[in-house]
Motif scaffolding. Structure first.
Motif, PDB file in Angstrom:
ATOM      1  N   PHE A 158      19.961  83.043  50.902  1.00 56.24           N
ATOM      2  CA  PHE A 158      20.883  82.774  49.803  1.00 56.24           C
ATOM      3  C   PHE A 158      21.184  81.274  49.780  1.00 56.24           C
ATOM      4  O   PHE A 158      21.451  80.680  50.827  1.00 56.24           O
ATOM      5  N   VAL A 159      21.135  80.672  48.593  1.00 53.93           N
ATOM      6  CA  VAL A 159      21.312  79.226  48.442  1.00 53.93           C
ATOM      7  C   VAL A 159      22.637  78.950  47.735  1.00 53.93           C
ATOM      8  O   VAL A 159      22.972  79.596  46.730  1.00 53.93           O
ATOM      9  N   PHE A 160      23.393  77.957  48.275  1.00 51.31           N
ATOM     10  CA  PHE A 160      24.684  77.578  47.706  1.00 51.31           C
ATOM     11  C   PHE A 160      24.726  76.070  47.503  1.00 51.31           C
ATOM     12  O   PHE A 160      24.253  75.311  48.361  1.00 51.31           O
ATOM     13  N   ASN A 161      25.311  75.645  46.397  1.00 48.43           N
ATOM     14  CA  ASN A 161      25.524  74.221  46.122  1.00 48.43           C
ATOM     15  C   ASN A 161      26.996  73.892  46.343  1.00 48.43           C
ATOM     16  O   ASN A 161      27.875  74.613  45.851  1.00 48.43           O
ATOM     17  N   VAL A 162      27.254  72.814  47.072  1.00 45.95           N
ATOM     18  CA  VAL A 162      28.619  72.454  47.462  1.00 45.95           C
ATOM     19  C   VAL A 162      28.935  71.051  46.958  1.00 45.95           C
ATOM     20  O   VAL A 162      28.183  70.113  47.213  1.00 45.95           O
ATOM     21  N   HIS A 163      30.059  70.898  46.248  1.00 47.43           N
ATOM     22  CA  HIS A 163      30.479  69.595  45.718  1.00 47.43           C
ATOM     23  C   HIS A 163      31.664  68.994  46.473  1.00 47.43           C
ATOM     24  O   HIS A 163      32.034  67.846  46.230  1.00 47.43           O
ATOM     25  N   HIS A 164      32.274  69.766  47.375  1.00 45.41           N
ATOM     26  CA  HIS A 164      33.453  69.297  48.104  1.00 45.41           C
ATOM     27  C   HIS A 164      33.337  69.685  49.578  1.00 45.41           C
ATOM     28  O   HIS A 164      32.724  70.692  49.926  1.00 45.41           O
ATOM     29  N   ASP A 165      33.959  68.861  50.432  1.00 46.82           N
ATOM     30  CA  ASP A 165      34.036  69.207  51.847  1.00 46.82           C
ATOM     31  C   ASP A 165      34.908  70.450  52.030  1.00 46.82           C
ATOM     32  O   ASP A 165      35.877  70.661  51.290  1.00 46.82           O
ATOM     33  N   GLY A 166      34.576  71.230  53.049  1.00 47.60           N
ATOM     34  CA  GLY A 166      35.400  72.396  53.338  1.00 47.60           C
ATOM     35  C   GLY A 166      34.724  73.328  54.316  1.00 47.60           C
ATOM     36  O   GLY A 166      33.740  72.975  54.967  1.00 47.60           O
ATOM     37  N   SER A 167      35.260  74.532  54.430  1.00 44.87           N
ATOM     38  CA  SER A 167      34.750  75.529  55.370  1.00 44.87           C
ATOM     39  C   SER A 167      34.081  76.674  54.619  1.00 44.87           C
ATOM     40  O   SER A 167      34.571  77.127  53.577  1.00 44.87           O
TER      41      SER A 167
END
Length: 240
Positions: A158-167
């Motif tokens: 599964f692929v996820f795109n992240v624009h912000h730092d976090g957990s």
């Protein structure tokens, strides 16, 4: 007397023939012409999301000049392809901003001396997103161990795109009591793994960083025989 006149005449001829023989001066290059008074220009461009989804163009974004000078107040709206054209504008230095629902306002300073094109990128607003997916892993000839699965026959990705730092947290549930799973998280590009596995912290979360793509691998292992289909539910919570 006649000889004296002859000498004077010859000297005059020599003097006339020995005039300035220097080469003509090379003309200096002309400077770029300054915009003529009253000239109007256009500023065109696109608005898209920041990395890793810069290919996502955003429609309905308001692009305006909010500072300063004669162009203040000019505005345009991107079309469905994220394209805008702002004008007529006068040459000069000014600041534009891009505003859209569910995105963070972005600004950019422009020095306009001619028709110009710009690319603007804006961040989605920060939020924690939870996605739940029902999937299954089909096994033909068993999975002796996730470390012994080079062809990926016992996994789902599964692929996820992240624009912000976090957990990021992830959990797998299944009704199959004999099924065992392992979760691995990697930084990726176009779905292709770029790094070693991101470590899970003691609380079961993993730290993810802004403007990156991640690939979550769900591995099933310690399954003997086949064929076998194991349905499962994956729940992932992550920053937008």
């Amino acid at each position: 007397m006649r000889q004296a006149l002859l000498v004077v005449g010859l000297l005059s001829m020599v003097s006339c023939g020995s005039g300035d023989r220097s080469l003509p001066a090379t003309p200096l290059p002309s400077p770029n012409p300054a915009p003529s008074p009253g000239q109007t220009l256009t500023l065109s461009g696109t608005v898209s999301e920041t990395a890793p989804t810069t290919s996502n163009r955003i429609g309905g974004v308001r692009v305006d000049v909010f500072c300063c000078g004669a162009n203040a107040g000019r505005s345009a709206t991107t079309d469905s392809n994220g394209v805008f054209q702002l004008g007529p504008l006068e040459p000069g230095v000014f600041t534009i901003r891009a505003l859209a629902a569910n995105y963070i306002e972005a600004s950019q300073t422009i020095t306009l001396t001619g028709h110009q094109t710009v690319a603007i990128e804006i961040n989605p607003v920060f939020q924690m997103v939870t996605n739940t997916t029902n999937e299954s892993i089909s096994i033909v000839d068993g999975c002796p161990g996730f470390w012994d699965d080079p062809d990926g026959r016992c996994e789902a990705n599964f692929v996820f795109n992240v624009h912000h730092d976090g957990s990021l947290t992830a959990a797998v549930t299944t009704a199959d009591r004999d099924a065992s799973f392992a979760l691995e998280l990697y930084r990726a590009d176009g779905g292709v793994i770029l790094s070693s596995a991101v470590p899970w912290r003691p609380d079961g979360s993993a730290l993810v960083h802004a403007h990156n793509q991640y690939r979550l691998r769900v591995r099933q292992f310690a399954v003997q025989g086949g064929p076998r289909v194991t349905p499962f539910r994956l729940t992932v919570t992550r920053p937008s």
